[in-house]
Design an enzyme around this catalytic site. Sequence first.
Site, PDB file in Angstrom:
ATOM      1  N   HIS A 317     -29.068   7.412  35.850  1.00  0.00           N
ATOM      2  CA  HIS A 317     -30.470   7.440  36.257  1.00  0.00           C
ATOM      3  C   HIS A 317     -31.411   7.846  35.129  1.00  0.00           C
ATOM      4  CE1 HIS A 317     -28.871   7.144  40.363  1.00  0.00           C
ATOM      5  NE2 HIS A 317     -30.069   6.709  40.684  1.00  0.00           N
ATOM      6  N   GLY A 318     -30.908   8.478  34.106  1.00  0.00           N
ATOM      7  CA  GLY A 318     -31.800   8.833  33.013  1.00  0.00           C
ATOM      8  C   GLY A 318     -31.155   9.743  31.991  1.00  0.00           C
TER       9      GLY A 318
END
Length: 474
Positions: A317-318
């Site tokens: 996700h990041g």
Amino acid sequence: MVFSSLIFLYIFLPVCLIIYYLLPNIKLKNIHLLIMSLIFYAWGEPKWIILMVGGTLVHYIGGLLIARTKKKSFAKIILAFCIFISLGLLAVFKYYNFFIGEFNSIFNSSISSLRLTLPIGISFYTFQTITYTVDVYRKKAEPQKSFLKLLLYVCMFPQLIAGPIVKYVDVEKALDNREINLAKFSDGLIRFSIGLFKKAVLANFFGKTVSEFLDGDLFASGSAGIWIGLIAYAFQIYFDFSAYSDMAIGLGKILGFDFPENFNYPYEATSINEFWKKWHISLTTFFREYLYIPLGGNRKHHVFNLFIVWLLTGLWHGAATNFILWGLYYFVFISLEKFFFSDIFKKVPGMINHTIGRFYTLFVVLMGWLLFYFEDMSKLKTALWLMFNQKESTVFLDPSGYILGRIFLIILAVFACTRIPANIAKYSKNIFKKNKVLKMTNDVLNFVFVFALLFISTACLVGTTYNPFLYFRF
């Protein structure tokens, strides 16, 4: 270009569909769809088309070689090489600067970072190319002899930017032969319109609320303000991402493809395990089939396998500390439910269990979204302290007044998070198909419904400059 832009809605999509439906055969439709998909991607980031095409070419050649070799050891080397190339590119573009920054911070070094922009959709199309090669290796799919068809699978514009993550086996047959008819067009248009409304009206509204209360001075927002902002963020991220999935699935139906469902009313879940069976289903399916089970699944090293999966889920996700912590946060609750809570839940009567489970799940998910939202750890600590310690509130001096002023959209959002609208639609459809008159009435009502959603969504898009898709950055 995004689905909720006026250029896409009233120029790109009509031109694409008119030509698509006029073309006489699947081969020409595929070529047209490939060209339009490349234009769609190039609109926002033309320089990284070569990265997507090159990565697909690696897997195309790899798939052919795997299918032709009789030595499993050689096939495994080819598979490993293809995966290494894809994950290596993802690591360089998405994670290199993060890990170099952490390394410099810990060891007080000064290694230079790379000046690279994150290619749009790289997390999604990387996983899709991997599913192709792995399934060819597992003999679940035949190798695609046409590079253009494989490239179309990877870069098809409905699902290119933010999913759902479509496995090759899901569309393998449809690349050569698919049903394109009025019924699928109608169902797809309704699904697309619902998604557009969720994005343009609901997600954008709650996005502004989130910015108002969580992006500024947290002390000014106060305890009530942070809670309002956090609940608004839970609505925003759900309506934003599920809206994109709805639009992607709807466009797929219009084009003759059946993409997998990506959300199944996750806020109705009564446990964290159930929540992750309903939220971003294509991602959890990918990790389960292509990582968790190959690592050993429940058979051996169960806890370690869960740890790896949730660590990588957070990283996917990041490239930031909060995303890693967010993934590990869910690892803890998933593990607790599997090994401890399940026995406790079984002893609680059904209705009470259901009620407690739902409140417990919503609270854990809300706290997870707080961790997900704040990349700045100091702001996260401040928000947590204010939420549970500050008694007074400065939300316009009246938090209840703020909520009452927006009560219609809030009720609509709560309603839209449940399966009630789908059940009503299903019940109505069964009634209306009993005879021709009722069926014609249903067709008219569907037309009015779609027109109303498009009109309201367009009006909202014209009247605002706030229109990001949250998952584009992943």
